[in-house]
Design an enzyme around this catalytic site. Structure first.
Site, PDB file in Angstrom:
ATOM      1  N   GLY A  12      33.579 -30.435  23.376  1.00 17.27           N
ATOM      2  CA  GLY A  12      34.705 -30.281  24.298  1.00 17.27           C
ATOM      3  C   GLY A  12      35.732 -31.382  24.136  1.00 17.27           C
ATOM      4  O   GLY A  12      36.274 -31.910  25.118  1.00 17.27           O
ATOM      5  N   GLY A  18      36.806 -35.516  27.215  1.00 14.10           N
ATOM      6  CA  GLY A  18      36.369 -35.468  25.824  1.00 14.10           C
ATOM      7  C   GLY A  18      37.432 -35.951  24.854  1.00 14.10           C
ATOM      8  O   GLY A  18      37.122 -36.597  23.850  1.00 14.10           O
ATOM      9  N   TYR A 166      27.232 -24.921  39.379  1.00 15.77           N
ATOM     10  CA  TYR A 166      27.751 -26.106  38.682  1.00 15.77           C
ATOM     11  C   TYR A 166      26.921 -27.338  39.030  1.00 15.77           C
ATOM     12  O   TYR A 166      26.535 -28.117  38.132  1.00 15.77           O
ATOM     13  CB  TYR A 166      29.216 -26.343  39.048  1.00 15.77           C
ATOM     14  CG  TYR A 166      29.802 -27.574  38.394  1.00 15.77           C
ATOM     15  CD1 TYR A 166      30.158 -27.560  37.050  1.00 15.77           C
ATOM     16  CD2 TYR A 166      30.003 -28.751  39.106  1.00 15.77           C
ATOM     17  CE1 TYR A 166      30.692 -28.688  36.430  1.00 15.77           C
ATOM     18  CE2 TYR A 166      30.539 -29.887  38.505  1.00 15.77           C
ATOM     19  CZ  TYR A 166      30.876 -29.847  37.171  1.00 15.77           C
ATOM     20  OH  TYR A 166      31.403 -30.969  36.567  1.00 15.77           O
TER      21      TYR A 166
END
Length: 296
Positions: A12, A18, A166
């Site tokens: 990512g 990232g 999540y």
């Protein structure tokens, strides 16, 4: 070995934290592979980075962490190109506001954020030199504090809170990092498994939220509690690069509510430290990805 010859993977890497972690590793002399789902976006990010850091060694490779076959293809291609891996930053993540599953009928956030990185690590760890500078860095989140591992409901079908999947996925990332470190230690390895969270930052995760909710967050909550993406990357870079880091440590911002501030040791729940849960999660993860993960 000189850092110029050391190699890192950041999943990512084309945006958000990232992207900044990639830049930080490049500034420290690493050759970085940007492992991204969208090659077009990754190449655009690469162009931007090279405009700022023109002497960098930077590659783009395709991977979809929700697709186990894609991960296997990535690992095979990586091993064909490179003979070693020094740092693996398991950064990529998705935050969704409505239920989705991958092609294996696994909840998308659990599949991408945890299982995808579990499988990727299992396929690449044999390339890592047995040194304490070799690191597997797994990204967790403050959201881990809101969850447990729902072994009887891993897809969170019966959970009522929209962010339950999540939170569970990020708890799994943290517990995976700890269990990996225990297995590395038992095998007598010097490789270090650590975890980190970025605190509060608008790193692109909000993009999947309802527009009204996203706007409210960005114009009220964000300026008060969140820090820049550059600062959000610092705990991850500390975990990856600091020579004083010890296996099993968990890093994050140390300021207000752990949302921002200087990087340091982060707080975690008692549940997240349960070795029995982590061991069970490891076994189930092997079953779900269809591959054994032995640390030898």
């Amino acid at each position: 070995m000189d850092k110029d010859n050391k190699l890192a993977i950041v999943t990512g890497a084309n945006s958000g934290v990232g992207y900044e972690v990639t830049k930080g590793l490049l500034k420290n002399g690493f050759h970085v592979v940007m492992a991204c789902r969208s090659v077009d976006k990754a190449n655009h990010a690469k162009k931007q980075i090279l405009a700022e850091l023109p002497l960098s060694k930077l590659d783009v490779m395709s991977i979809d962490l929700s697709d186990f076959e894609s991960i296997k293809d990535f690992a095979q291609e990586f091993k064909a190109k490179f003979q070693r891996l020094d740092i693996l930053v398991n950064n990529a993540g998705v935050l969704l506001n409505k239920p989705r599953k991958n092609s294996a009928d696994i909840e998308m956030q659990f599949a991408t954020n945890h299982l995808g990185h579990f499988l990727l690590t299992s396929l690449l760890i044999d390339l890592m030199p047995d040194s304490k500078s070799s690191r597997v860095v797994s990204l967790s989140s403050l959201a881990h504090k809101k969850s447990e591992i729902y072994f009887d409901d891993l897809n969170c079908d019966s959970q009522t809170k929209w962010d339950a999947p999540y939170a569970q996925s990020k708890l799994a990332c943290l517990m995976f990092a700890d269990e990996l470190q225990r297995k590395l230690a038992l095998a007598g390895k010097k490789i270090i498994s650590v975890s980190a969270h970025p605190g509060g930052t608008d790193s692109g995760l909000f993009d999947h939220m309802p527009p009204i909710f996203m706007s409210i967050l960005r114009y009220t909550f964000v300026p008060i509690f969140l820090h820049s993406i550059e600062n959000a990357a610092k705990p991850i870079l500390k975990a990856a690069l600091d020579s004083e880091v010890k296996g099993g440590q968990y890093f994050g911002p140390t300021g207000l509510l752990e949302m921002k501030g200087p990087p340091g040791i982060a707080k975690r729940t008692t549940y997240s430290q349960r070795e029995d849960v982590a061991a069970r999660l490891w076994t189930i993860s092997e079953e779900l990805v269809g591959a054994s993960f032995k640390v030898e």
